[in-house]
Scaffold this active site. Structure first.
Site, PDB file in Angstrom:
ATOM      1  N   LYS A 154      14.072 -21.073  25.485  1.00  0.00           N
ATOM      2  CA  LYS A 154      14.132 -19.725  26.062  1.00  0.00           C
ATOM      3  C   LYS A 154      12.505 -19.678  26.458  1.00  0.00           C
ATOM      4  CE  LYS A 154      16.875 -16.715  23.364  1.00  0.00           C
ATOM      5  NZ  LYS A 154      17.860 -16.288  24.390  1.00  0.00           N
TER       6      LYS A 154
ATOM      7  N   ASP B  18      18.406 -12.214  15.684  1.00  0.00           N
ATOM      8  CA  ASP B  18      19.546 -13.016  16.215  1.00  0.00           C
ATOM      9  C   ASP B  18      20.466 -13.013  15.013  1.00  0.00           C
ATOM     10  OD1 ASP B  18      20.695 -13.207  18.516  1.00  0.00           O
ATOM     11  OD2 ASP B  18      20.547 -15.442  18.555  1.00  0.00           O
TER      12      ASP B  18
ATOM     13  N   GLU C 261      24.604 -20.070  21.890  1.00  0.00           N
ATOM     14  CA  GLU C 261      24.806 -20.791  20.561  1.00  0.00           C
ATOM     15  C   GLU C 261      25.537 -19.821  19.748  1.00  0.00           C
ATOM     16  OE1 GLU C 261      22.215 -19.154  21.134  1.00  0.00           O
ATOM     17  OE2 GLU C 261      22.039 -17.890  19.428  1.00  0.00           O
TER      18      GLU C 261
ATOM     19  N   ARG D 197      28.164 -17.691  20.167  1.00  0.00           N
ATOM     20  CA  ARG D 197      29.812 -17.922  20.268  1.00  0.00           C
ATOM     21  C   ARG D 197      30.214 -19.303  19.432  1.00  0.00           C
ATOM     22  NH1 ARG D 197      29.295 -17.774  26.742  1.00  0.00           N
ATOM     23  NH2 ARG D 197      27.513 -16.538  25.932  1.00  0.00           N
TER      24      ARG D 197
HETATM   25  N1  BES Z   1      20.580 -14.112  21.200  1.00  0.00           N
HETATM   26  C1  BES Z   1      20.722 -14.259  22.682  1.00  0.00           C
HETATM   27  C2  BES Z   1      21.163 -13.056  23.148  1.00  0.00           C
HETATM   28  C3  BES Z   1      20.285 -11.837  23.036  1.00  0.00           C
HETATM   29  C4  BES Z   1      19.285 -11.732  24.108  1.00  0.00           C
HETATM   30  C5  BES Z   1      20.084 -10.809  22.080  1.00  0.00           C
HETATM   31  C6  BES Z   1      18.161 -10.637  23.904  1.00  0.00           C
HETATM   32  C7  BES Z   1      19.137  -9.851  21.788  1.00  0.00           C
HETATM   33  C8  BES Z   1      18.270  -9.824  22.904  1.00  0.00           C
HETATM   34  C9  BES Z   1      21.990 -15.295  22.943  1.00  0.00           C
HETATM   35  O1  BES Z   1      22.157 -16.340  22.246  1.00  0.00           O
HETATM   36  C10 BES Z   1      21.714 -15.968  24.192  1.00  0.00           C
HETATM   37  O2  BES Z   1      20.584 -16.451  24.448  1.00  0.00           O
HETATM   38  N2  BES Z   1      22.531 -15.572  25.259  1.00  0.00           N
HETATM   39  C11 BES Z   1      22.384 -16.084  26.712  1.00  0.00           C
HETATM   40  C12 BES Z   1      23.954 -16.638  26.921  1.00  0.00           C
HETATM   41  C13 BES Z   1      23.669 -17.634  28.311  1.00  0.00           C
HETATM   42  C14 BES Z   1      22.971 -18.640  28.237  1.00  0.00           C
HETATM   43  C15 BES Z   1      25.192 -17.959  28.850  1.00  0.00           C
HETATM   44  C16 BES Z   1      22.035 -14.958  27.325  1.00  0.00           C
HETATM   45  O3  BES Z   1      22.535 -13.955  27.244  1.00  0.00           O
HETATM   46  O4  BES Z   1      21.223 -15.071  28.280  1.00  0.00           O
HETATM   47 ZN    ZN Z   2      21.486 -16.038  20.123  1.00  0.00          ZN
HETATM   48 MN    MN Z   3      20.712 -17.929  22.453  1.00  0.00          MN
END
Ligand code: BES
Ligand code: ZN
Ligand code: MN
Length: 506
Positions: A280, A291, A352, A354
């Site tokens: 990220k 998370d 991750e 899922r």
């Molecule tokens: N933990 C994140 C989702 C999240 C984002 C939770 C902001 C709380 C605040 C999750 O693991 C994630 O990174 N999801 C990605 C999925 C994508 C790579 C398909 C996302 O939502 O960008």
């Molecule tokens: Zn996450």
């Molecule tokens: Mn993630």
């Protein structure tokens, strides 16, 4: 936590540091809410007029403090808390309006020892709502500040005494006890979310869960990295592979001898989500200690069910891992063999949640519970869709999704039903493995839900709560919602367990 007690309504005239009264927004100015009579009398029946002079409107969350020394009241200060819109004639104040008002009042009373809450109470539900609101609104996280809280911060409200007509009434007492148990667990859930990720590793989380489980007669089993390897939990291991802090799968089993039904709650417990090799960028990782909010909510819900002695079996599964980049981390392009036997091509290591949930869902399915509910801060897409205060509900059963939506509404947790459109499955096809962990970008929250559905055992009723929006609050506190971890979904899970115990659901 703030101590919660019941006091006779006349207590509004008793000794306390502050008396809290409710004020609503009427068509022609502020209107005193029922419960304020004793205080209003002390002000010669002119309290509403005094409040109006001070500029109070009764708007939600508005706090107005006035001195009461000259009125004969035994408390030196009155705090009027805004309840928002006045309900229709003959209708009571909405439970969540009371909960929010009690929360805002309790927060405003930081530094106060004892406050009497003389708010409108028309039955045990209102007692429970006010108690919950006060206990949740008074919450602060001071563990990492010198002296508990920094010198400008005051210690939380010591005691909230709720004024009721009959303080010895059994139903009122039961409502208070329930509120104390659930609020304590929600506040513990918030503590876990707020604990920095260098301290809350998967191992540390598992240790906290183990201690609490033993205290409340819950059977606990912790699978460490060795046991996970032996068991073939490729999803949880694959996500944890890049971290020096190894993953864990925790099972918490609460059982009741008279239980007719069984529920399984599954929580995403990524103690820190850096994104892994699909790292990220700065600006997206500062709050990623949150998370594990799904796992914290599941933990709190199972302990609450045990403390309330509900006649239902509730098993919690905490899928704990830290998602980090390193030489041993899973790469985009790697294929994982999951606990279910399916293979997954990892196209993005930031998807991750899922992967850990897939293993836990398949494991939870083995004992064939009557329903499974998973809770996860799963996608940024769900925040795009529903904003920061509302969680999305997906399910493989329309009636179950509707029930959860109604239950969430009843306990004051904003949520919204979301679909699982099957045409989005195509985007997850992989040339190499059975499925990929990414699909179309559009509808990303639903794609994640469809991925999870692949790992729910045949014929099992399942719902998925994507709490990415409401799990962690970055703005100014409001109602009973503090900054940081909120504990969202705990009240929905607990009420679902209560409803299931009562035989109200399928
Ligand atoms: N933990 C994140 C989702 C999240 C984002 C939770 C902001 C709380 C605040 C999750 O693991 C994630 O990174 N999801 C990605 C999925 C994508 C790579 C398909 C996302 O939502 O960008
Ligand atoms: Zn996450
Ligand atoms: Mn993630």
């Amino acid at each position: 936590m703030t101590a919660l007690t019941l006091k006779p309504a006349a207590a509004a005239g008793q000794r306390a540091d502050v008396i809290v009264v409710g004020v609503a927004k009427g068509a022609k100015g502020p209107v005193l809410a029922p419960g304020a009579a004793v205080v209003d009398e002390a002000f010669g029946g002119k309290l509403a007029a005094v409040l109006e002079t001070l500029g109070a409107s009764g708007g939600e969350g508005e706090t107005t403090k006035l001195p009461a020394g000259a009125t004969g009241l035994k408390a030196p200060v009155v705090l009027a808390i805004g309840l928002g819109a006045l309900p229709e004639k003959d209708e009571a104040f909405d439970e969540d309006a009371l909960r929010r008002a009690a929360g805002a009042a309790a927060r405003a009373l930081a530094g106060t020892k004892k406050a009497v809450f003389a708010l409108p109470v028309d039955g045990p539900e209102a007692v429970g709502a006010i108690a919950e609101g006060a206990a949740l609104g008074a919450y602060t996280f001071g563990a990492y500040k010198e002296n508990g809280d920094a010198k400008n911060d005051k210690s939380p409200l010591g005691e909230a005494a709720i004024a009721v007509d009959k303080p010895r009434d059994k139903a009122a007492k039961a409502a208070l006890e329930r509120a104390v148990a659930v609020a304590e667990e929600i506040n513990r859930c918030r503590d876990l979310i707020n604990t920095p990720p260098n301290d809350l590793t998967p191992e540390a989380f598992a240790a906290v869960a183990t201690v609490a489980a033993k205290e409340h007669g819950i059977k606990v089993q912790v699978l460490d990295e060795k046991a996970l390897t032996k068991g073939g939990f490729g999803g949880i291991l694959g996500v944890g592979a890049g971290s020096d802090a190894p993953p864990r799968l925790v099972k918490l089993a609460y059982t009741h001898p008279k239980a007719q039904k069984s529920l399984a709650f599954v929580g995403k417990g990524i103690t820190y989500d850096s994104g892994g090799i699909s790292l990220k960028p700065a600006g997206h990782n500062e709050t990623m200690k949150c998370d594990m909010s799904g796992a914290a909510a599941v933990f709190a819900a199972v302990v609450s069910a045990a403390r309330l002695g509900l006649e239902v079996n509730v098993t919690g599964w905490l899928a704990l891992a830290e998602n980090m980049p390193s030489g041993s981390a899973t790469r985009p392009g790697d294929v994982l063999r999951m606990y279910s036997g399916k293979t997954v091509e990892v196209l993005n290591t930031d998807a991750e949640g899922r992967l850990v949930l897939a293993d836990a869902l398949w494991k939870a399915s083995e004992s064939k519970p009557d329903a499974i509910v998973d809770v996860a801060t799963l996608t940024g897409a769900m925040m795009m869709a529903l904003g920061n205060r509302t969680f999305g509900i997906m399910a493989n059963d329309d009636a179950f999704r509707t029930s959860i939506h109604e239950i969430a509404e009843e306990v004051g947790e904003p949520s919204w039903p979301m679909p699982l459109p099957t045409h989005l499955q195509k985007g997850m096809e992989s040339p190499t493995a059975d499925i990929a962990n990414m699909g179309e970008r559009m509808g990303g929250g639903l794609v994640a839900g469809l991925f999870l559905q692949e790992f729910v055992g045949e014929g099992i009723t399942w719902a998925h709560l994507d709490i990415a929006g409401p799990a962690f609050h970055e703005g100014a506190p409001y109602g009973y919602t503090p900054k940081g971890g909120t504990g969202t979904a705990v009240r929905t899970l607990v009420r679902l367990a209560e409803r299931t115990a009562a035989g109200d659901l399928g």
